[in-house]
Design an enzyme around this catalytic site. Sequence first.
Site, PDB file in Angstrom:
ATOM      1  N   ARG A  66       1.027   2.487  -4.997  1.00  0.00           N
ATOM      2  CA  ARG A  66       1.506   1.469  -5.941  1.00  0.00           C
ATOM      3  C   ARG A  66       0.448   1.144  -7.006  1.00  0.00           C
ATOM      4  O   ARG A  66       0.777   0.899  -8.169  1.00  0.00           O
ATOM      5  CB  ARG A  66       1.883   0.205  -5.156  1.00  0.00           C
ATOM      6  CG  ARG A  66       2.514  -0.915  -5.974  1.00  0.00           C
ATOM      7  CD  ARG A  66       3.007  -2.009  -5.033  1.00  0.00           C
ATOM      8  NE  ARG A  66       3.688  -3.080  -5.727  1.00  0.00           N
ATOM      9  CZ  ARG A  66       3.150  -4.286  -5.974  1.00  0.00           C
ATOM     10  NH1 ARG A  66       1.908  -4.551  -5.594  1.00  0.00           N
ATOM     11  NH2 ARG A  66       3.845  -5.226  -6.598  1.00  0.00           N
ATOM     12  N   HIS A  70       1.075   1.044 -10.963  1.00  0.00           N
ATOM     13  CA  HIS A  70       0.847  -0.177 -11.742  1.00  0.00           C
ATOM     14  C   HIS A  70      -0.265   0.008 -12.778  1.00  0.00           C
ATOM     15  O   HIS A  70      -0.330  -0.735 -13.756  1.00  0.00           O
ATOM     16  CB  HIS A  70       0.542  -1.348 -10.814  1.00  0.00           C
ATOM     17  CG  HIS A  70       1.768  -1.933 -10.186  1.00  0.00           C
ATOM     18  ND1 HIS A  70       1.894  -3.274  -9.886  1.00  0.00           N
ATOM     19  CD2 HIS A  70       2.932  -1.363  -9.823  1.00  0.00           C
ATOM     20  CE1 HIS A  70       3.090  -3.494  -9.355  1.00  0.00           C
ATOM     21  NE2 HIS A  70       3.731  -2.344  -9.300  1.00  0.00           N
ATOM     22  N   ASN A  98       1.286  -8.080  -9.908  1.00  0.00           N
ATOM     23  CA  ASN A  98       0.107  -7.794  -9.072  1.00  0.00           C
ATOM     24  C   ASN A  98      -0.389  -8.970  -8.251  1.00  0.00           C
ATOM     25  O   ASN A  98      -0.954  -8.781  -7.168  1.00  0.00           O
ATOM     26  CB  ASN A  98      -1.037  -7.284  -9.954  1.00  0.00           C
ATOM     27  CG  ASN A  98      -0.747  -5.936 -10.567  1.00  0.00           C
ATOM     28  OD1 ASN A  98      -0.054  -5.107  -9.990  1.00  0.00           O
ATOM     29  ND2 ASN A  98      -1.264  -5.703 -11.775  1.00  0.00           N
ATOM     30  N   HIS A 197       9.442   4.009  -2.301  1.00  0.00           N
ATOM     31  CA  HIS A 197       9.808   2.859  -1.468  1.00  0.00           C
ATOM     32  C   HIS A 197      10.245   3.285  -0.070  1.00  0.00           C
ATOM     33  O   HIS A 197      10.720   2.478   0.705  1.00  0.00           O
ATOM     34  CB  HIS A 197      10.912   2.035  -2.136  1.00  0.00           C
ATOM     35  CG  HIS A 197      10.432   1.225  -3.299  1.00  0.00           C
ATOM     36  ND1 HIS A 197      11.263   0.477  -4.098  1.00  0.00           N
ATOM     37  CD2 HIS A 197       9.184   1.065  -3.814  1.00  0.00           C
ATOM     38  CE1 HIS A 197      10.547  -0.112  -5.046  1.00  0.00           C
ATOM     39  NE2 HIS A 197       9.294   0.226  -4.906  1.00  0.00           N
TER      40      HIS A 197
END
Length: 331
Positions: A66, A70, A98, A197
Site C-alpha cells: 500500500r 500511496h 494515510n 485487497h
Amino acid sequence: MVKSINFLLLLSLLAFVPSCHCKKKIGGYLYPQFYDGSCPRAQEIVQSIVAKAVAKEPRMAASLLRLHFHDCFVKGCDASVLLDSSGTIISEKRSNPNRDSARGFEVIDEIKSALEKECPHTVSCADILALAARDSTVLTGGPSWGVPLGRRDSLGASISGSNNNIPAPNNTFQTILTKFKLKGLDIVDLVALSGSHTIGNSRCTSFRQRLYNQTGNGKADFTLDQVYAAELRTRCPRSGGDQNLFVLDFVTPIKFDNFYYKNLLANKGLLSSDEILLTKNQVSADLVKQYAENNDLFFEQFAKSMVKMGNITPLTGSRGEIRKNCRGINK
C-alpha cells in the site's frame, strides 16, 4: 569540409559503440539491472528484511504494498510518502488516506540503514518501496516481476496531492477511474491493482456507511450480502470503533490469490470501492469475473500493472536525490 568529414567520422564511430542498457530498459529510464554494478546485493538485502518483517507480522506485506501505491499516486514514485514534516515540508503521512493507517515506515528505515552500510548513497528510497512491494506480494503467494529500478527521491511532499489523488473507499466508480487515468493507468489496471485487497485490513471508518447509510437514506447497501453485513455490524457500530480492523478478504486474508474477486461475486467485498467494480461498469465487471475464474490471468495482469504503476513520473538522472534517511531530505 573538414568539419563535415569529422562529423561523418563521429557518426560512424558511434554506430559501433554498444548501447549499454537499451534492451534492458522497461518504462523510460528504469530497468531491473540498475544496481547490478553499484550495489549487487541490493535486492537480496531488501528481500531478506521484508521476509523477516512479514514473518513477524503477516499484515506487514499489505502495508508495504500500500505504501508504494500511496507514494506513486501523489507526485509519482518518488518516496515523498516517507518524508516526515520538517521545515517547509508537510508530511503526506498526515493526509486522510494515510493518517492512522499508513504503516511499515520502520521496515523501510531498516532496509535503508542496511543498504547505506552495504553501498552508501546509492539505492533510493523510492526503489526500496518498489522492491518491498514486489517482495511482499511474492512472500504472500503472489506473482513476481522484474522491478524496473533507477528512481530518485523527491525533495518535497504534497499533502494536497495525497488527499486528492489517492482513490478513496467511498469514491464513485467514475471518480476512481479518472484518478487512475490521470496517472496513465486504465480500467484493466484499476481492476487488477484492486486485487491487492486480497491481503490486508481496513478500518471500520472506511466502510461504515455501507452498513448504515449507503445512499443517505439511513439504509444499508443493498448490494452487500446481508448475513455478511450483520456480521460486520457486530464490530463496526454506528458510532465508535473507527479503528477496528477487518480483513479485506475474509476467506484467505493473508494469502495473495484471487479470492478477492470471488468474494465480490458473492456480494462480500468489504469496501464500496471494491463492490462498484462489479456493479457500476460492464467492462470492470467482466474483468472481475475473468480474474475470479482464472488466478493465473490475474497474477499475470497484476504484475504488468505494478510495473506500469511503478513507472508513474519517476525522478531520474540528476533530478531529486538519493536520500541518506528516507524520512528527510539530505542536509
